[in-house]
Motif scaffolding. Sequence first.
Motif, short mmCIF file in Angstrom:
data_model
loop_
_atom_site.label_atom_id
_atom_site.label_comp_id
_atom_site.label_asym_id
_atom_site.label_seq_id
_atom_site.Cartn_x
_atom_site.Cartn_y
_atom_site.Cartn_z
N UNK A 1 -9.79 3.10 6.75
CA UNK A 1 -9.77 3.74 5.45
C UNK A 1 -9.17 5.13 5.45
N UNK A 2 -8.61 5.57 6.57
CA UNK A 2 -8.08 6.93 6.67
C UNK A 2 -6.80 7.06 5.83
N UNK A 3 -6.84 8.03 4.93
CA UNK A 3 -5.70 8.29 4.05
C UNK A 3 -5.25 9.74 4.23
N UNK A 4 -3.94 9.98 4.14
CA UNK A 4 -3.50 11.37 4.09
C UNK A 4 -3.86 11.95 2.72
N UNK A 5 -3.99 13.26 2.63
CA UNK A 5 -4.30 13.88 1.34
C UNK A 5 -3.15 13.69 0.35
N UNK A 6 -1.94 13.82 0.85
CA UNK A 6 -0.74 13.72 0.01
C UNK A 6 0.21 12.68 0.58
N UNK A 7 1.06 12.16 -0.28
CA UNK A 7 2.08 11.20 0.15
C UNK A 7 3.04 11.89 1.11
N UNK A 8 3.37 11.26 2.23
CA UNK A 8 4.29 11.88 3.18
C UNK A 8 5.73 11.96 2.65
N UNK A 9 6.07 11.21 1.63
CA UNK A 9 7.44 11.21 1.09
C UNK A 9 7.62 12.14 -0.11
N UNK A 10 6.67 12.12 -1.06
CA UNK A 10 6.87 12.88 -2.31
C UNK A 10 5.79 13.92 -2.56
N UNK A 11 4.82 14.03 -1.69
CA UNK A 11 3.74 15.02 -1.78
C UNK A 11 2.78 14.76 -2.94
N UNK A 12 2.73 13.54 -3.45
CA UNK A 12 1.78 13.16 -4.50
C UNK A 12 0.37 13.21 -3.93
N UNK A 13 -0.55 13.87 -4.63
CA UNK A 13 -1.95 13.96 -4.19
C UNK A 13 -2.67 12.69 -4.59
N UNK A 14 -3.14 11.90 -3.61
CA UNK A 14 -3.78 10.62 -3.88
C UNK A 14 -5.12 10.77 -4.61
N UNK A 15 -5.96 11.68 -4.12
CA UNK A 15 -7.26 11.87 -4.76
C UNK A 15 -7.08 12.90 -5.87
N UNK A 16 -6.90 12.44 -7.07
CA UNK A 16 -6.52 13.28 -8.21
C UNK A 16 -7.55 14.37 -8.50
N UNK A 17 -8.82 14.08 -8.24
CA UNK A 17 -9.90 15.04 -8.44
C UNK A 17 -11.04 14.63 -7.52
N UNK A 18 -11.99 15.51 -7.25
CA UNK A 18 -13.11 15.12 -6.38
C UNK A 18 -13.84 13.90 -6.96
N UNK B 1 0.82 -1.22 0.00
CA UNK B 1 0.00 0.00 0.00
C UNK B 1 0.85 1.26 0.00
N UNK B 2 1.77 1.33 -0.95
CA UNK B 2 2.67 2.47 -1.06
C UNK B 2 2.22 3.41 -2.18
N UNK B 3 2.73 4.61 -2.15
CA UNK B 3 2.45 5.65 -3.13
C UNK B 3 2.84 5.19 -4.53
N UNK B 4 2.02 5.49 -5.56
CA UNK B 4 2.37 5.06 -6.92
C UNK B 4 3.53 5.85 -7.53
N UNK B 5 3.81 7.03 -7.01
CA UNK B 5 4.87 7.85 -7.60
C UNK B 5 6.25 7.51 -7.04
N UNK B 6 6.39 7.50 -5.71
CA UNK B 6 7.70 7.24 -5.10
C UNK B 6 7.83 5.81 -4.59
N UNK B 7 6.71 5.13 -4.39
CA UNK B 7 6.65 3.76 -3.86
C UNK B 7 7.32 3.62 -2.50
N UNK B 8 7.32 4.72 -1.75
CA UNK B 8 7.87 4.71 -0.39
C UNK B 8 6.84 5.14 0.65
N UNK B 9 6.08 6.18 0.36
CA UNK B 9 5.11 6.72 1.31
C UNK B 9 3.90 5.83 1.47
N UNK B 10 3.40 5.73 2.70
CA UNK B 10 2.21 4.91 2.98
C UNK B 10 0.95 5.62 2.51
#
Length: 132
Positions: free
Chosen positions: A35-52, A13-22
């Motif tokens: 199901x709680x997710x951060x808005x952005x990856x804690x490692x690379x700041x990738x926004x998980x929810x691309x759009x509403x 369950x890692x970030x698709x961009x950096x594959x490091x952040x949870x």
Amino acid sequence: MSEKKLFQAIIQCKCPQCREGNMFTNKPYDLKRFGKMPENCPKCDFRFEREPGFFYGAMYVSYALSVGIFLTTVFVLYFLLDDPSIETYVISVGVMAIVLYPLTFRYSRVIFVNLFSGVKYDPTKTKAKDVS
């Protein structure tokens, strides 16, 4: 540090961009917050929810995972218990669906964001950590 493969990143369950952040902040069976997710990856700041509403598409992945769980349960029951009663099938499939729901929820989102976010793996996309 070696590159993480896509399958390994999805399983963990890692970030698709950096594959490091949870992608999730809690354990899967913390039932109040699974199901709680951060808005952005804690490692690379990738926004998980691309759009509403981006994760509405994950329902289709969840459906496919659920069908796999149902079929696997039915086949295991059929071959291990030599075709039990219909009640056994219904109860077993229901129990498996409920028990595996937190994992189905998580993996449907992880698979969906990895396949449909439009971002490619980039190991250089990590933000500098504040050392203050």
